[in-house]
Design a protein around this motif. Structure first.
Motif, PDB file in Angstrom:
ATOM      1  N   ARG A  77       0.785  -1.060  -0.012  1.00 19.83           N
ATOM      2  CA  ARG A  77      -0.078   0.158  -0.043  1.00 19.83           C
ATOM      3  C   ARG A  77       0.966   1.265   0.136  1.00 19.83           C
ATOM      4  N   GLY A  78       0.238   2.356  -0.487  1.00 17.79           N
ATOM      5  CA  GLY A  78       0.932   3.725  -0.480  1.00 17.79           C
ATOM      6  C   GLY A  78       1.961   3.815  -1.433  1.00 17.79           C
ATOM      7  N   SER A  79       2.949   4.727  -1.091  1.00 20.10           N
ATOM      8  CA  SER A  79       4.005   5.196  -2.165  1.00 20.10           C
ATOM      9  C   SER A  79       5.177   4.379  -2.315  1.00 20.10           C
ATOM     10  N   ASN A  80       5.389   3.601  -1.371  1.00 19.89           N
ATOM     11  CA  ASN A  80       6.329   2.402  -1.124  1.00 19.89           C
ATOM     12  C   ASN A  80       5.968   1.495  -2.341  1.00 19.89           C
ATOM     13  N   GLY A  81       4.738   0.932  -2.257  1.00 25.25           N
ATOM     14  CA  GLY A  81       4.406  -0.008  -3.365  1.00 25.25           C
ATOM     15  C   GLY A  81       4.439   0.525  -4.700  1.00 25.25           C
ATOM     16  N   ARG A  82       4.068   1.797  -4.832  1.00 22.38           N
ATOM     17  CA  ARG A  82       3.955   2.413  -6.302  1.00 22.38           C
ATOM     18  C   ARG A  82       5.350   2.727  -6.785  1.00 22.38           C
ATOM     19  N   LEU A  83       6.332   3.087  -5.872  1.00 28.54           N
ATOM     20  CA  LEU A  83       7.828   3.410  -6.119  1.00 28.54           C
ATOM     21  C   LEU A  83       8.395   1.879  -6.696  1.00 28.54           C
ATOM     22  N   ALA A  84       8.257   0.925  -5.787  1.00 24.98           N
ATOM     23  CA  ALA A  84       8.758  -0.231  -6.121  1.00 24.98           C
ATOM     24  C   ALA A  84       8.257  -0.866  -7.482  1.00 24.98           C
ATOM     25  N   GLY A  85       6.856  -0.708  -7.734  1.00 23.89           N
ATOM     26  CA  GLY A  85       6.461  -1.082  -8.864  1.00 23.89           C
ATOM     27  C   GLY A  85       7.181  -0.388 -10.254  1.00 23.89           C
TER      28      GLY A  85
END
Length: 134
Positions: A77-85
């Motif tokens: 969830r959140g920006s960490n998941g988006r940045l990882a993706g």
């Protein structure tokens, strides 16, 4: 474009990428020739080249693992998941661009599945980057 639309597009592209990489992985381990439109033997030349494996691991498996890692990033969830993706998508697109370079200028053959994968991972990287930048 809404986050939901971007997430749905990323999910659809990820599933498509898993399908392509999964098919190429199956072809590799089943020792089959990939089904390609138009013939010409490009797919077979690419699949049988010395560049079809990296440190003994088929690049199709590396691609499949990459798509699965992107899919796993959706669970964060959140920006960490988006940045990882986004990071995984950009790495995947860069690796696929390198493999496309090899097809064009070293192997001198084009695999239609590889071109399709390049298009999918590039589109996915763009969607994931846009989603992460929001």
């Amino acid at each position: 474009m809404s986050d939901r639309t971007l997430a749905l597009a990323a999910g659809a592209l990820t599933v498509l990428g898993i399908g392509i990489a999964g098919y190429l992985t199956w072809v590799h381990y089943a020792e089959l020739s990939p089904v390609c439109v138009g013939g010409g033997g490009g797919c077979e030349r690419v699949q049988n080249s010395e560049y079809a494996e990296l440190a003994g691991v088929p690049v199709a498996v590396i691609g499949l693992l990459g798509y699965l890692a992107i899919a796993a990033s959706f669970a964060i969830r959140g920006s960490n998941g988006r940045l990882a993706g986004a990071f995984l998508g950009l790495v995947g697109a860069g690796f696929s661009a390198y493999l496309t370079y090899l097809e064009l200028f070293v192997i001198d053959a084009i695999c239609q599945w590889c071109v399709a994968n390049f298009a999918v991972i590039t589109a996915l990287a763009v969607v994931l980057f846009v989603r992460a930048a929001r």
